[in-house]
Design an enzyme around this catalytic site. Structure first.
Site, mmCIF file in Angstrom:
data_model
loop_
_atom_site.group_PDB
_atom_site.id
_atom_site.type_symbol
_atom_site.label_atom_id
_atom_site.label_comp_id
_atom_site.label_asym_id
_atom_site.label_seq_id
_atom_site.Cartn_x
_atom_site.Cartn_y
_atom_site.Cartn_z
ATOM 1 C CE LYS A 92 46.699 45.190 44.781
ATOM 2 N NZ LYS A 92 45.816 44.766 45.892
ATOM 3 C CB SER A 143 45.314 41.077 45.053
ATOM 4 O OG SER A 143 44.861 42.268 45.664
ATOM 5 C CB SER A 192 44.299 42.311 48.625
ATOM 6 O OG SER A 192 43.482 41.408 47.934
#
Length: 473
Positions: free
Chosen positions: A82, A157, A181
């Protein structure tokens, strides 16, 4: 509607990470072939999904050719990181374009752990700006779309990681969770998403210094055993001795559990559809012999949402005020999206309320301890409504998007504040065929229990896959 996936008859097939690692170890497939297959898959689906933040395909090819980490369990299995943690030689843009990219000088600690398990990173995945929103729909970077139906959001997210795992590009990808997230993209994309206990995996220094430690690193996968195997292997590389070990979790739970079911958050009841799906799962748990109790009261006090938004805004305010020091001279706060700026303005106007809000958030841990003194597991929906279409959660008006986000994701932040583990499992589908996540939470350090229960549910109700979308009843 457009369903997008990359499952084809290549070196990856439809194997999960554990099976793929075994195929590589046995020589049935080659490391280079696996990496090339994953690259081809990424190139095939990313134009439709917008999930990639940075492609490091040549770096992955070199790692496969050199046989880096050959002794590690996941040796040669492709993954993504990520884009809010550092990978040496690659930019970290945190879901924004508010500064000019520059290469990180070293891997973050969690990157070293992820790669230390043998996983080979193909690059970095998109997220919402600084992870503040539950959808990634940046006004200039564009939305990350859901592979089940590209009219819908992939959640956030950890948007890009969720989309790429669900679409079959890789079987496992790094994610992290400061308010849902990991779990929200798991729910949107039909994946397994475990937010571990506070401190289970290493964190970046800025997260360790927070007055309320809400952030946790983890992974998104398609199978329970991949998630369990990752934590087993990560624990061999980095261990928090203040927590009981997760260990090697390979089978369903044996004891029958006390499970509380809650469908009402501090703001609202879950939508009729999501509530009914949650109650259906509660019925399955009863059929499996667990003691299920329906609880009317939400797992947090009425002040929770206001306190959490104020604290969320404190994090946004810190990014706005320290941006040039953190990200360099090219940082331009006028390029930040309306949610980031709106959160920062909100807390900037209410700084006098922040100390009391932080105190109340910290006290929520006591409430959690009492709750899990009575129950082994809490069952809630992961989100209060089924996955929305792209655009619904990204209007330009700050108050509108905040109200919609708060209503949708109100179940997930509680576990971040209390520090307890929670796992989202893709145990249902909406009427329009989108995955619906169900969330199981337990007391601090009880990830093994959640994984065992997840194994039992995976066996009792196998979930849909994007290329085989019918759920077994």
């Amino acid at each position: 509607m457009s369903r997008v996936h990359a499952f084809v008859d290549d070196a990856l097939g439809d194997l999960d990470a554990v099976a793929l690692a075994d195929a590589i170890r046995s020589g049935r497939v080659g490391r280079a072939d696996v990496v090339e297959a994953a690259i081809a898959r990424a190139e095939a689906v990313n134009p439709a999904l917008n999930a990639l933040a940075y492609a490091a395909f040549d770096v992955a090819r070199d790692a496969a050719a050199m046989g880096t980490g050959q002794e590690a369990f996941f040796s040669g299995v492709p993954t993504f990181i990520k884009d809010n943690v550092d990978v040496a030689g690659q930019p970290s843009m945190h879901g924004t374009d508010a500064w000019e990219p520059y290469a990180a000088v070293a891997d973050s600690e969690i990157t070293r752990v992820v790669l230390g398990t043998g996983l080979v990173s193909l690059g970095k995945t998109q997220l919402s700006e600084f992870g503040f929103s539950a959808v990634a729909e940046h006004p200039r970077l564009g939305p990350v779309r859901n592979p089940w139906n590209t009219d819908y959001t992939a959640g956030a997210s950890s948007s890009g990681s969720g989309a790429l795992v669900a679409a079959g590009v890789v079987p496992i990808a790094h994610a992290n969770d400061g308010g849902g997230s990991i779990r929200i993209p798991a729910a949107c994309n039909g994946l397994v998403g475990l937010k571990p206990s506070r401190g289970r995996l290493p964190l970046e220094p800025e997260y360790r210094r927070l007055p309320v430690g809400i952030v946790a690193n983890g992974v998104l996968t398609r199978t329970v055993r991949d998630t369990a195997a990752f934590y087993r292997e990560a624990e061999r590389l980095w261990r928090n001795h203040q927590l009981p070990p997760v260990g090697d979790v390979t089978s369903p739970v044996k004891q029958r559990l006390r499970i509380a079911v809650v469908t009402r958050s501090v703001l609202r009841e879950a939508s009729p559809e999501v509530r009914q799906l949650t109650l259906k799962l509660a019925g399955l748990l009863e059929e499996l012999g667990h003691r299920v109790e329906h609880v009317d009261h939400p797992p947090a006090p009425a002040s929770f949402v206001d306190d959490f938004v104020l604290y969320w805004g404190f994090l946004a305010l810190a990014q706005v005020r320290s941006g040039r020091r953190t990200f360099g001279r090219t940082f331009d706060p006028t390029r930040l999206d309306e949610l980031t700026l709106g959160l920062a303005r909100h807390t900037g106007r209410n700084l006098h309320r922040l100390p009391l809000a932080i105190m109340r958030l910290r006290m929520l841990r006591r409430r959690s301890v009492r709750f899990f003194g009575t129950y082994d597991v809490l069952l809630t929906p992961t989100v209060a409504e089924a996955t929305p279409q792209v655009g619904y959660l990204a209007p330009t008006d700050y108050q509108t998007v905040l109200d919609r986000l708060s209503s949708w994701v109100v179940f997930t932040p509680v576990q971040n504040v209390t520090g307890v583990p929670a796992i989202s499992l893709p145990l249902a589908q909406s009427a329009d065929g989108m995955p619906v996540g169900m969330m199981l939470s337990a007391d601090t350090g009880r990830e093994a229990l959640l994984l065992e229960l997840a194994y039992e549910l995976e066996e009792a109700r196998p979930w849909a896959r994007i290329h085989a979308p019918n759920i077994a009843e």
